[in-house]
Scaffold this motif. Structure first.
Motif, PDB file in Angstrom:
ATOM      1  N   GLN A 173     -23.811  38.520  12.273  1.00  0.00           N
ATOM      2  CA  GLN A 173     -22.532  39.186  11.997  1.00  0.00           C
ATOM      3  C   GLN A 173     -22.852  40.519  11.341  1.00  0.00           C
ATOM      4  OE1 GLN A 173     -20.196  38.260   8.639  1.00  0.00           O
ATOM      5  NE2 GLN A 173     -21.776  37.116   7.571  1.00  0.00           N
ATOM      6  N   ASN A 231     -23.494  40.948  18.018  1.00  0.00           N
ATOM      7  CA  ASN A 231     -23.502  39.877  17.023  1.00  0.00           C
ATOM      8  C   ASN A 231     -22.672  38.696  17.498  1.00  0.00           C
ATOM      9  OD1 ASN A 231     -24.954  40.782  14.554  1.00  0.00           O
ATOM     10  ND2 ASN A 231     -23.548  42.513  14.766  1.00  0.00           N
ATOM     11  N   VAL A 282     -20.726  36.950  15.556  1.00  0.00           N
ATOM     12  CA  VAL A 282     -19.416  37.129  14.910  1.00  0.00           C
ATOM     13  C   VAL A 282     -19.225  38.629  14.702  1.00  0.00           C
ATOM     14  CG1 VAL A 282     -18.112  36.702  12.783  1.00  0.00           C
ATOM     15  CG2 VAL A 282     -19.443  34.870  13.810  1.00  0.00           C
ATOM     16  N   LYS A 283     -18.051  39.121  15.015  1.00  0.00           N
ATOM     17  CA  LYS A 283     -17.899  40.582  15.075  1.00  0.00           C
ATOM     18  C   LYS A 283     -17.147  41.198  13.892  1.00  0.00           C
ATOM     19  CE  LYS A 283     -18.979  40.857  19.880  1.00  0.00           C
ATOM     20  NZ  LYS A 283     -20.015  39.856  19.730  1.00  0.00           N
ATOM     21  N   PRO A 335     -20.796  33.084   8.210  1.00  0.00           N
ATOM     22  CA  PRO A 335     -19.548  32.680   8.861  1.00  0.00           C
ATOM     23  C   PRO A 335     -19.496  31.159   9.021  1.00  0.00           C
ATOM     24  CG  PRO A 335     -21.067  33.683  10.440  1.00  0.00           C
ATOM     25  CD  PRO A 335     -21.708  33.812   9.095  1.00  0.00           C
ATOM     26  N   CYS A 381     -15.122  33.491  17.745  1.00  0.00           N
ATOM     27  CA  CYS A 381     -15.663  34.771  18.224  1.00  0.00           C
ATOM     28  C   CYS A 381     -16.466  34.621  19.522  1.00  0.00           C
ATOM     29  CB  CYS A 381     -16.555  35.373  17.131  1.00  0.00           C
ATOM     30  SG  CYS A 381     -16.389  37.137  16.977  1.00  0.00           S
TER      31      CYS A 381
END
Ligand code: URA
Length: 474
Positions: free
Chosen positions: A319, A357, A359-360, A376, A384
């Motif tokens: 992330q 990534n 998770v963005k 996360p 995501c």
């Protein structure tokens, strides 16, 4: 018996001189009368500093010195002896003593240090300056600390109020800042400080206006701003009236509803629906409006992947971090710099890769001014995942490298065990090869230089498996 003198009684330097002399002269803790010395009593016992040294000075850790610095500011008359007992015991071989929180001496020192830290915190929060009439830019504050903390807190005030000339008066000591240097002097009385100034009227008006009765929690308020400090605060005079009228004001506010609530963050355009033939840029634009989990709200922006749309190799991180969140680009912070270094050593051009990534949005915890990274949750990774799938579907890479466990699980499945399965190519359902390795941040988090070197070598060794793929795709 011997006496030890510490003047001023809160001075770490003065205590160290006496403690070192006592230790070197091999004087056991129960042979030193600290209290008499600290209070300047006239005892007919020799002072420890006059004794001949019989051995070398003890070595002490910086943790002990930090603890001692705080403990010495406490008013407890036994603190000098307590610290010498700790020093003596550590010198006699109890090396890890400070880690034993249940030890009576360690516990007591911890209690004293905590009280001093709390008092210092309150002084930083509740010192209020009043302008000196007839003098330009000169201010005086009156404060009554519980402990001897003026020397400890004054440097903070000098940084915070660097542009003013000020004095802080307390019953036992005063601190003075002339814009250049700090000086200390004797204590004073409350009448030495001006009683009021025009700014206070302004401040009280402001405080009464920002005071929100609907958020009032008197118990919390009293614990954060104990009543004994109210005498220093111009706004305190307002508190009884504000507290008393809070209930009626809340009822009045409720009756004024409904006013459209003001949103802190403007509504974003809803996330557009994507078709299978939409470009990577269209996916990027759609992801910018993502609300699929709660992370969008505290984060600055979606940090989407970056790289040539025809890249054959994709690197998937976990992330964005603080710097990525601010700049909107993946891997530009410390982890990204370390990754750049490994890639450069291996002769891999970062510009030819696509970096993204799992998770963005940046997940973090606010601590004061700092935003601390938090992992996360699995539901945030799952929310995501469609974006990553859309990216991979558009790119159609030949090889995917997952950096860290979260990225590996997002790409290779939830039961992937990073340390057991890293560094091996796997074939994905669509024929692409995927490999997982450790995350550059993990390398940076290692506790010492040797561990960092080993972790770096592991990352480099795994990423070296990319080299033939890079050559083949060039
Ligand atoms: N760590 C990641 O996993 N990704 C980034 O973009 C930066 C740090």
């Amino acid at each position: 018996m011997f006496s030890a003198r510490v003047e001023p009684a809160w001075s770490l330097e003065a205590w160290r001189v006496a403690a070192r002399a006592a230790w070197c002269a091999n004087v056991a803790p129960d042979q030193v009368d600290w209290e008499g010395g600290a209070q300047g009593g006239l005892l007919a016992t020799p002072e420890v500093t006059t004794l001949p040294a019989q051995r070398e000075a003890p070595r002490v850790s910086s943790d002990f010195l930090a603890l001692a610095g705080a403990v010495l500011c406490h008013r407890d008359p036994h603190r000098h002896g307590l610290l010498y007992r700790l020093l003596w015991r550590m010198g006699q071989g109890e090396r890890g003593l400070l880690a034993h929180a249940t030890d009576a001496d360690v516990h007591r020192a911890g209690v004293l240090a905590k009280a001093v830290r709390r008092d210092s915190h309150k002084m930083k929060a509740f010192v209020r300056f009043r302008e000196v009439p007839g003098e330009a830019n000169a201010f005086v504050a009156w404060f009554e600390p519980e402990h001897h903390i003026v020397d400890r807190v004054a440097p903070f005030c000098a940084r915070r109020f660097a542009g003013m000339r000020w004095a802080i008066l307390t019953p036992y000591r005063s601190a003075h800042w002339d814009g250049d240097a700090l000086a200390f002097g004797p204590g004073g009385v409350r009448a030495d400080a001006p009683a009021d100034d025009a700014r206070e009227a302004l401040w009280r008006t402001y405080y009464a206006n920002i005071f929100n009765p609907a958020r009032l929690n008197p118990t919390m308020m009293r614990s954060e701003m104990p009543q004994k400090y109210w005498k220093h605060l111009p706004e305190a005079a307002l508190l009884p009236e504000l507290l008393q009228s809070a209930g009626a004001r809340v009822r009045e506010m409720a009756e004024r509803m409904p006013e459209a609530p003001r949103r802190r963050i403007p509504e974003a355009a809803p996330e557009p629906l994507l078709r299978a033939d939409d470009s990577l840029d269209a996916v990027r634009a759609a992801a910018a409006a993502c609300r699929r989990c709660e992370l969008w709200q505290p984060a600055t922006r979606t940090v989407f992947g970056e790289g040539p749309p025809d890249a054959r190799i994709v690197l998937v991180g976990e992330q964005p971090g603080d710097e990525e969140d601010l700049s909107g680009r993946p891997f530009v912070g410390p982890a990204g710099k370390l990754l750049d270094r490994v890639l450069a050593e291996l002769g891999i051009d970062r510009g030819a890769l696509y970096l993204t990534n799992a998770v963005k949005h940046f997940r973090f915890e606010q601590r004061g001014k700092r935003r601390l990274h938090r992992n996360p949750t699995s539901s945030q990774v799952a929310a995501c995942r469609p974006w990553l799938q859309q990216e991979l579907a558009r790119l159609d890479p030949q090889a995917i490298v997952c950096l860290g466990a979260n990225a590996a699980r997002a790409v290779l499945g939830g039961d992937f065990q990073l340390m057991a399965q890293r560094g091996q190519w796997r074939v994905m359902a669509d024929g692409a090869r995927a490999l997982a390795t450790v995350h550059p941040s993990w390398v940076l988090r290692q506790p010492d230089a040797k561990a960092r070197e080993d972790a770096y070598a592991l990352l480099r060794q795994d990423l070296a498996l990319l080299v033939p793929k890079v050559r083949a795709s060039a």
